[in-house]
Design a protein around this motif. Structure first.
Motif, PDB file in Angstrom:
ATOM      1  N   THR A  14       0.846  -1.192   0.000  1.00 32.20           N
ATOM      2  CA  THR A  14       0.000   0.000   0.000  1.00 32.20           C
ATOM      3  C   THR A  14       0.881   1.242   0.000  1.00 32.20           C
ATOM      4  OG1 THR A  14      -1.703  -1.163   1.232  1.00 32.20           O
ATOM      5  CG2 THR A  14      -1.805   1.232   1.247  1.00 32.20           C
ATOM      6  N   LEU A  15       0.469   2.224  -0.777  1.00 35.66           N
ATOM      7  CA  LEU A  15       1.168   3.507  -0.848  1.00 35.66           C
ATOM      8  C   LEU A  15       0.186   4.579  -0.405  1.00 35.66           C
ATOM      9  CD1 LEU A  15       3.586   5.252  -1.871  1.00 35.66           C
ATOM     10  CD2 LEU A  15       2.438   5.278  -4.088  1.00 35.66           C
ATOM     11  N   ASN A  16       0.516   5.295   0.647  1.00 32.62           N
ATOM     12  CA  ASN A  16      -0.339   6.380   1.125  1.00 32.62           C
ATOM     13  C   ASN A  16       0.337   7.707   0.797  1.00 32.62           C
ATOM     14  OD1 ASN A  16      -2.415   4.848   2.441  1.00 32.62           O
ATOM     15  ND2 ASN A  16      -0.898   4.314   3.969  1.00 32.62           N
ATOM     16  N   ILE A  17      -0.380   8.578   0.093  1.00 33.75           N
ATOM     17  CA  ILE A  17       0.169   9.893  -0.254  1.00 33.75           C
ATOM     18  C   ILE A  17      -0.855  10.974   0.068  1.00 33.75           C
ATOM     19  CG2 ILE A  17       1.636   8.967  -2.083  1.00 33.75           C
ATOM     20  CD1 ILE A  17      -0.398  10.113  -4.096  1.00 33.75           C
ATOM     21  N   GLN A  29     -10.993  12.531 -13.079  1.00 36.09           N
ATOM     22  CA  GLN A  29     -11.844  12.697 -14.267  1.00 36.09           C
ATOM     23  C   GLN A  29     -11.082  12.324 -15.541  1.00 36.09           C
ATOM     24  OE1 GLN A  29     -13.062  16.779 -14.055  1.00 36.09           O
ATOM     25  NE2 GLN A  29     -14.635  16.401 -12.498  1.00 36.09           N
ATOM     26  N   MET A  30      -9.851  12.792 -15.627  1.00 33.53           N
ATOM     27  CA  MET A  30      -9.051  12.501 -16.814  1.00 33.53           C
ATOM     28  C   MET A  30      -8.754  11.008 -16.928  1.00 33.53           C
ATOM     29  SD  MET A  30      -6.457  15.743 -16.681  1.00 33.53           S
ATOM     30  CE  MET A  30      -5.639  15.386 -18.227  1.00 33.53           C
ATOM     31  N   LEU A  31      -8.378  10.394 -15.804  1.00 38.63           N
ATOM     32  CA  LEU A  31      -8.084   8.963 -15.817  1.00 38.63           C
ATOM     33  C   LEU A  31      -9.313   8.154 -16.197  1.00 38.63           C
ATOM     34  CD1 LEU A  31      -5.826   8.633 -12.640  1.00 38.63           C
ATOM     35  CD2 LEU A  31      -5.101   8.508 -15.039  1.00 38.63           C
ATOM     36  N   GLU A  32     -10.465   8.549 -15.662  1.00 39.16           N
ATOM     37  CA  GLU A  32     -11.710   7.838 -15.972  1.00 39.16           C
ATOM     38  C   GLU A  32     -11.991   7.868 -17.474  1.00 39.16           C
ATOM     39  OE1 GLU A  32     -16.478   8.033 -14.962  1.00 39.16           O
ATOM     40  OE2 GLU A  32     -15.077   9.020 -13.610  1.00 39.16           O
ATOM     41  N   SER A  33     -11.735   9.014 -18.106  1.00 36.77           N
ATOM     42  CA  SER A  33     -11.972   9.122 -19.550  1.00 36.77           C
ATOM     43  C   SER A  33     -11.019   8.224 -20.347  1.00 36.77           C
ATOM     44  CB  SER A  33     -11.845  10.577 -20.010  1.00 36.77           C
ATOM     45  OG  SER A  33     -10.498  10.986 -19.993  1.00 36.77           O
ATOM     46  N   MET A  34      -9.898   7.832 -19.709  1.00 33.45           N
ATOM     47  CA  MET A  34      -8.939   6.929 -20.357  1.00 33.45           C
ATOM     48  C   MET A  34      -9.153   5.472 -19.928  1.00 33.45           C
ATOM     49  SD  MET A  34      -5.375   9.065 -20.210  1.00 33.45           S
ATOM     50  CE  MET A  34      -5.576  10.001 -18.701  1.00 33.45           C
ATOM     51  N   GLY A  35     -10.157   5.244 -19.066  1.00 43.43           N
ATOM     52  CA  GLY A  35     -10.419   3.893 -18.593  1.00 43.43           C
ATOM     53  C   GLY A  35      -9.441   3.436 -17.521  1.00 43.43           C
ATOM     54  N   LEU A  36      -8.847   4.385 -16.810  1.00 45.16           N
ATOM     55  CA  LEU A  36      -7.863   4.061 -15.773  1.00 45.16           C
ATOM     56  C   LEU A  36      -8.328   4.554 -14.416  1.00 45.16           C
ATOM     57  CD1 LEU A  36      -4.657   5.260 -17.677  1.00 45.16           C
ATOM     58  CD2 LEU A  36      -5.415   2.898 -17.397  1.00 45.16           C
ATOM     59  N   ALA A  41      -2.737   4.095 -12.817  1.00 46.79           N
ATOM     60  CA  ALA A  41      -1.917   5.195 -13.325  1.00 46.79           C
ATOM     61  C   ALA A  41      -0.612   5.322 -12.543  1.00 46.79           C
ATOM     62  CB  ALA A  41      -2.701   6.502 -13.262  1.00 46.79           C
ATOM     63  N   ILE A  42      -0.680   5.212 -11.230  1.00 52.09           N
ATOM     64  CA  ILE A  42       0.532   5.320 -10.419  1.00 52.09           C
ATOM     65  C   ILE A  42       1.446   4.123 -10.671  1.00 52.09           C
ATOM     66  CG2 ILE A  42       1.409   5.312  -8.039  1.00 52.09           C
ATOM     67  CD1 ILE A  42      -1.078   7.073  -7.346  1.00 52.09           C
ATOM     68  N   MET A  44       1.677   2.513 -13.489  1.00 47.79           N
ATOM     69  CA  MET A  44       2.287   2.789 -14.792  1.00 47.79           C
ATOM     70  C   MET A  44       3.427   3.797 -14.652  1.00 47.79           C
ATOM     71  SD  MET A  44      -1.245   3.030 -17.027  1.00 47.79           S
ATOM     72  CE  MET A  44      -0.482   3.564 -18.544  1.00 47.79           C
ATOM     73  N   TYR A  45       3.206   4.820 -13.853  1.00 51.01           N
ATOM     74  CA  TYR A  45       4.222   5.849 -13.621  1.00 51.01           C
ATOM     75  C   TYR A  45       5.475   5.236 -12.994  1.00 51.01           C
ATOM     76  CZ  TYR A  45       6.381   9.996 -11.495  1.00 51.01           C
ATOM     77  OH  TYR A  45       7.262  10.971 -11.104  1.00 51.01           O
ATOM     78  N   TYR A  46       5.301   4.435 -11.971  1.00 54.64           N
ATOM     79  CA  TYR A  46       6.440   3.799 -11.303  1.00 54.64           C
ATOM     80  C   TYR A  46       7.190   2.866 -12.260  1.00 54.64           C
ATOM     81  CZ  TYR A  46       5.621   5.475  -6.536  1.00 54.64           C
ATOM     82  OH  TYR A  46       5.518   6.245  -5.418  1.00 54.64           O
ATOM     83  N   ARG A  47       6.457   2.156 -13.101  1.00 58.78           N
ATOM     84  CA  ARG A  47       7.103   1.256 -14.064  1.00 58.78           C
ATOM     85  C   ARG A  47       7.924   2.047 -15.087  1.00 58.78           C
ATOM     86  NH1 ARG A  47       5.368  -4.025 -13.605  1.00 58.78           N
ATOM     87  NH2 ARG A  47       3.632  -4.280 -12.158  1.00 58.78           N
ATOM     88  N   ARG A  48       7.460   3.247 -15.456  1.00 60.59           N
ATOM     89  CA  ARG A  48       8.239   4.108 -16.370  1.00 60.59           C
ATOM     90  C   ARG A  48       9.520   4.574 -15.695  1.00 60.59           C
ATOM     91  NH1 ARG A  48       8.164   3.788 -21.330  1.00 60.59           N
ATOM     92  NH2 ARG A  48       9.080   5.830 -21.418  1.00 60.59           N
ATOM     93  N   ILE A  49       9.442   4.898 -14.413  1.00 60.49           N
ATOM     94  CA  ILE A  49      10.635   5.296 -13.662  1.00 60.49           C
ATOM     95  C   ILE A  49      11.658   4.158 -13.686  1.00 60.49           C
ATOM     96  CG2 ILE A  49      11.554   5.835 -11.365  1.00 60.49           C
ATOM     97  CD1 ILE A  49       8.904   7.359 -10.828  1.00 60.49           C
ATOM     98  N   ILE A  50      11.189   2.928 -13.484  1.00 66.46           N
ATOM     99  CA  ILE A  50      12.090   1.769 -13.520  1.00 66.46           C
ATOM    100  C   ILE A  50      12.678   1.606 -14.923  1.00 66.46           C
ATOM    101  CG2 ILE A  50      12.188  -0.753 -13.369  1.00 66.46           C
ATOM    102  CD1 ILE A  50       9.980  -0.488 -11.141  1.00 66.46           C
ATOM    103  N   ALA A  51      11.832   1.654 -15.954  1.00 63.79           N
ATOM    104  CA  ALA A  51      12.277   1.439 -17.326  1.00 63.79           C
ATOM    105  C   ALA A  51      13.286   2.499 -17.771  1.00 63.79           C
ATOM    106  CB  ALA A  51      11.077   1.425 -18.281  1.00 63.79           C
TER     107      ALA A  51
END
Length: 108
Positions: A14-17, A29-36, A41-42, A44-51
């Protein structure tokens, strides 16, 4: 012949922010429009940091007001005037050629 499916046994945590409420709502709202959702989303963001072995964008410091002013002045490239001096070292300004400069020299 049977096909076995292996399921990932990755341990979840668990990540609490804390984040500004308005930012969270706008992003939701933006994520919902993308189906996320936020979790996806977080993740995906962390995986990009790793990549990328770093942030997927370059943070930068915004210029100060003074730096912005200097940059604007340099960009505008103000007209330069070559001043003449008399034999006593006093600046001679032609009132007809440079009325603004003359006015400034006389009135300050």
């Amino acid at each position: 012949m049977s096909t076995a499916t292996t399921k990932s046994t990755a341990t979840k945590t668990t990540l609490n922010i804390k984040i500004d409420k308005n930012v969270k709502e706008k992003v939701a709202q933006m994520l919902e429009s993308m189906g996320l959702d936020h979790t996806t989303a977080i993740d995906m963001y962390y995986r990009r940091i790793i990549a990328e072995r770093g942030l997927p964008f370059t943070p930068k410091v915004e210029p100060t007001l003074d730096e912005q002013l200097i940059a604007a002045l340099e960009k505008s490239n103000p007209r330069r005037i070559r001043l003449e001096v008399d034999e006593n070292g006093n600046v001679v300004i032609d009132k007809e050629k440079h009325p603004d400069l003359y006015d400034w020299a006389v009135n300050g």
